[in-house]
Each structure stands twice: as C-alpha cells, then as structure tokens.
Design a protein around this motif. Structure first.
Motif, short mmCIF file in Angstrom:
data_model
loop_
_atom_site.label_atom_id
_atom_site.label_comp_id
_atom_site.label_asym_id
_atom_site.label_seq_id
_atom_site.Cartn_x
_atom_site.Cartn_y
_atom_site.Cartn_z
N LYS A 1 0.84 -1.20 0.00
CA LYS A 1 0.00 0.00 0.00
C LYS A 1 0.87 1.24 0.00
O LYS A 1 1.97 1.25 0.54
CB LYS A 1 -0.92 0.04 1.22
N GLY A 2 0.32 2.31 -0.61
CA GLY A 2 1.02 3.58 -0.65
C GLY A 2 0.04 4.71 -0.89
O GLY A 2 -1.19 4.52 -0.81
N GLU A 3 0.58 5.88 -1.20
CA GLU A 3 -0.25 7.04 -1.48
C GLU A 3 0.23 7.70 -2.77
O GLU A 3 1.44 7.85 -2.97
CB GLU A 3 -0.18 8.05 -0.33
N ALA A 4 -0.72 8.07 -3.63
CA ALA A 4 -0.41 8.78 -4.88
C ALA A 4 -1.71 9.33 -5.45
O ALA A 4 -2.80 8.83 -5.11
CB ALA A 4 0.25 7.85 -5.89
N PHE A 5 -1.61 10.30 -6.30
CA PHE A 5 -2.77 10.89 -6.98
C PHE A 5 -3.87 11.31 -6.00
O PHE A 5 -5.04 11.20 -6.29
CB PHE A 5 -3.35 9.93 -8.02
N GLY A 6 -3.48 11.73 -4.81
CA GLY A 6 -4.46 12.17 -3.83
C GLY A 6 -5.25 11.07 -3.16
O GLY A 6 -6.31 11.31 -2.58
N GLY A 7 -4.75 9.84 -3.22
CA GLY A 7 -5.48 8.73 -2.62
C GLY A 7 -4.56 7.62 -2.17
O GLY A 7 -3.35 7.78 -2.07
N THR A 8 -5.16 6.47 -1.91
CA THR A 8 -4.44 5.28 -1.47
C THR A 8 -4.27 4.33 -2.65
O THR A 8 -5.23 4.03 -3.37
CB THR A 8 -5.22 4.56 -0.35
N THR A 9 -3.04 3.87 -2.85
CA THR A 9 -2.75 2.88 -3.88
C THR A 9 -2.51 1.54 -3.21
O THR A 9 -2.02 1.47 -2.09
CB THR A 9 -1.51 3.28 -4.70
N GLU A 10 -2.86 0.48 -3.93
CA GLU A 10 -2.69 -0.87 -3.41
C GLU A 10 -2.32 -1.79 -4.55
O GLU A 10 -2.94 -1.77 -5.61
CB GLU A 10 -4.00 -1.33 -2.77
N GLU A 11 -1.26 -2.59 -4.35
CA GLU A 11 -0.89 -3.64 -5.30
C GLU A 11 -0.77 -4.94 -4.53
O GLU A 11 -0.22 -4.98 -3.43
CB GLU A 11 0.46 -3.36 -5.97
N PHE B 1 -0.95 -9.82 -10.67
CA PHE B 1 -1.11 -8.68 -9.77
C PHE B 1 -2.42 -7.96 -10.03
O PHE B 1 -2.99 -8.02 -11.11
CB PHE B 1 0.06 -7.69 -9.87
N SER B 2 -2.86 -7.27 -8.98
CA SER B 2 -3.98 -6.34 -9.10
C SER B 2 -3.56 -5.03 -8.45
O SER B 2 -2.74 -5.01 -7.53
CB SER B 2 -5.25 -6.89 -8.44
N PHE B 3 -4.11 -3.94 -8.95
CA PHE B 3 -3.81 -2.60 -8.45
C PHE B 3 -5.13 -1.85 -8.36
O PHE B 3 -6.01 -2.03 -9.20
CB PHE B 3 -2.88 -1.87 -9.43
N ARG B 4 -5.24 -0.99 -7.34
CA ARG B 4 -6.38 -0.07 -7.31
C ARG B 4 -5.95 1.24 -6.69
O ARG B 4 -5.07 1.29 -5.83
CB ARG B 4 -7.58 -0.65 -6.60
N LEU B 5 -6.62 2.29 -7.15
CA LEU B 5 -6.44 3.62 -6.59
C LEU B 5 -7.78 4.03 -6.00
O LEU B 5 -8.80 4.01 -6.70
CB LEU B 5 -6.03 4.63 -7.67
N VAL B 6 -7.78 4.38 -4.71
CA VAL B 6 -8.99 4.83 -4.01
C VAL B 6 -8.77 6.28 -3.60
O VAL B 6 -7.80 6.59 -2.91
CB VAL B 6 -9.28 3.95 -2.78
N VAL B 7 -9.67 7.17 -4.06
CA VAL B 7 -9.60 8.59 -3.74
C VAL B 7 -10.92 8.99 -3.08
O VAL B 7 -12.00 8.70 -3.62
CB VAL B 7 -9.36 9.44 -5.01
N ASP B 8 -10.83 9.64 -1.94
CA ASP B 8 -12.01 10.08 -1.20
C ASP B 8 -12.99 8.93 -0.96
O ASP B 8 -14.21 9.08 -1.09
CB ASP B 8 -12.72 11.24 -1.92
N GLY B 9 -12.46 7.77 -0.64
CA GLY B 9 -13.29 6.62 -0.31
C GLY B 9 -13.94 5.92 -1.50
O GLY B 9 -14.76 5.02 -1.31
N LYS B 10 -13.55 6.30 -2.73
CA LYS B 10 -14.13 5.68 -3.93
C LYS B 10 -13.03 5.21 -4.86
O LYS B 10 -12.01 5.88 -5.03
CB LYS B 10 -15.02 6.68 -4.67
N VAL B 11 -13.26 4.04 -5.49
CA VAL B 11 -12.29 3.52 -6.45
C VAL B 11 -12.22 4.47 -7.65
O VAL B 11 -13.24 4.86 -8.22
CB VAL B 11 -12.68 2.10 -6.92
N ASN B 12 -10.99 4.82 -8.02
CA ASN B 12 -10.76 5.66 -9.20
C ASN B 12 -10.52 4.78 -10.42
O ASN B 12 -11.11 4.99 -11.47
CB ASN B 12 -9.56 6.57 -8.93
#
Length: 163
Positions: free
Chosen positions: A45-55, A67-78
C-alpha cells in the motif's frame, strides 16, 4: 539550435528518466526468470494521486506472477489494473490492462500494455518505462513514465509499504 536541442534532451532526461529506461525495439531482453521478480510478491500500500494505492502480487505459478492494483480517492475507487509478469523467451514481460471503477476496460478487448524487460539488477527490474525497486523487506518503489495529453512525459514514483 543544436545547443537548444541538447539542453532540451538533457532536461527531459533529468526530469523523467531518473529511475526508468526506454528500450530500443529490436534490443533483446536480458535473461531472467520469475525468481528475479520474487521481491515484488506481497500486499503493498502507498499514497499517490491524492489517494491510497494498493498492489497485490501473487507468488510465481504457471509461468507467471499475477497482480492487481487499485487507486482509491475520497473513499471511492478511481481505477483498477490487472496484469502479470510472464516468463517469455528466456526473459520477462509485464502485461497489464486498466479498468474504470465500473470495471469497463480502457484498452481494447484483445489489447494489453506490454513492458518488456530491459535490464535487471539485484532487487531492481527495469521494464520499458516501468521500474520495480526493492528498498527493503517492507518497502518497494514503482517508477512509471507517464505520457500527458500534450505528449510530454514525466516519471512518477509510487512508494509502497508491505502490509
């Protein structure tokens, strides 16, 4: 004119090529196996683009690491990514596809973004425009070259901590 070109080339190299490499189309990839990528395995997990990143990277099985990746910004998947590192022709290739929060794909149905291996070092894999770097047993960086709408390029570093 030539001086301006060289300064622009130097500036662009400094700005976005600090941790990534770009390969030539016919340059062969170095010999590598999934064992060379084993440091990527795990939940990160990390932080980027104003949200939480996860791989999340699986162990090697069936000639690949998923692998899977997701970016969550303001509690919503981007957006999401899904992909793999695959052993191919005595080397490695990283392939991925992007999906919006609604799981609609960004790439065409039969297309992937492909990143061939250009160079390997201990705990560092240089794919074409994408580098994975082990910092420690609990920290990893992913350096990615991004192309902007105006055609300019920049390098973004994702810093991940192991969960």
């Amino acid at each position: 004119m030539m001086k301006a070109f060289l300064l622009a080339l130097l500036f662009s190299t400094i700005c976005f090529s600090q941790n990534t490499l770009t390969g030539q189309e016919n340059t062969p990839s170095p010999k590598a196996t999934l064992a060379d990528a084993s440091f990527i395995q795990g939940h990160w997990k990390g932080e980027a683009f104003g949200g939480t990143t996860e791989e999340i990277w699986t162990t090697a099985m069936g000639n690949s690491m998923l692998f899977s990746f997701r970016l969550v910004v303001d509690g919503k998947v981007n957006f999401y990514e899904i992909g793999h590192i695959l052993e191919k022709e005595d080397s490695l290739i990283l392939q991925l596809k992007h999906f919006g929060a609604d799981l609609k794909g960004w790439e065409e149905k039969d297309e992937t973004q492909d990143f061939k291996l250009i160079k390997k070092e201990k705990n560092k894999l240089y794919f074409d425009g994408l580098t994975y770097e082990k910092i420690s047993a609990t920290e990893m960086n992913a350096h990615v070259v991004t192309v902007h709408k105006d055609g300019s390029k920049s390098e973004i570093t994702f810093n991940f901590k192991k969960q």
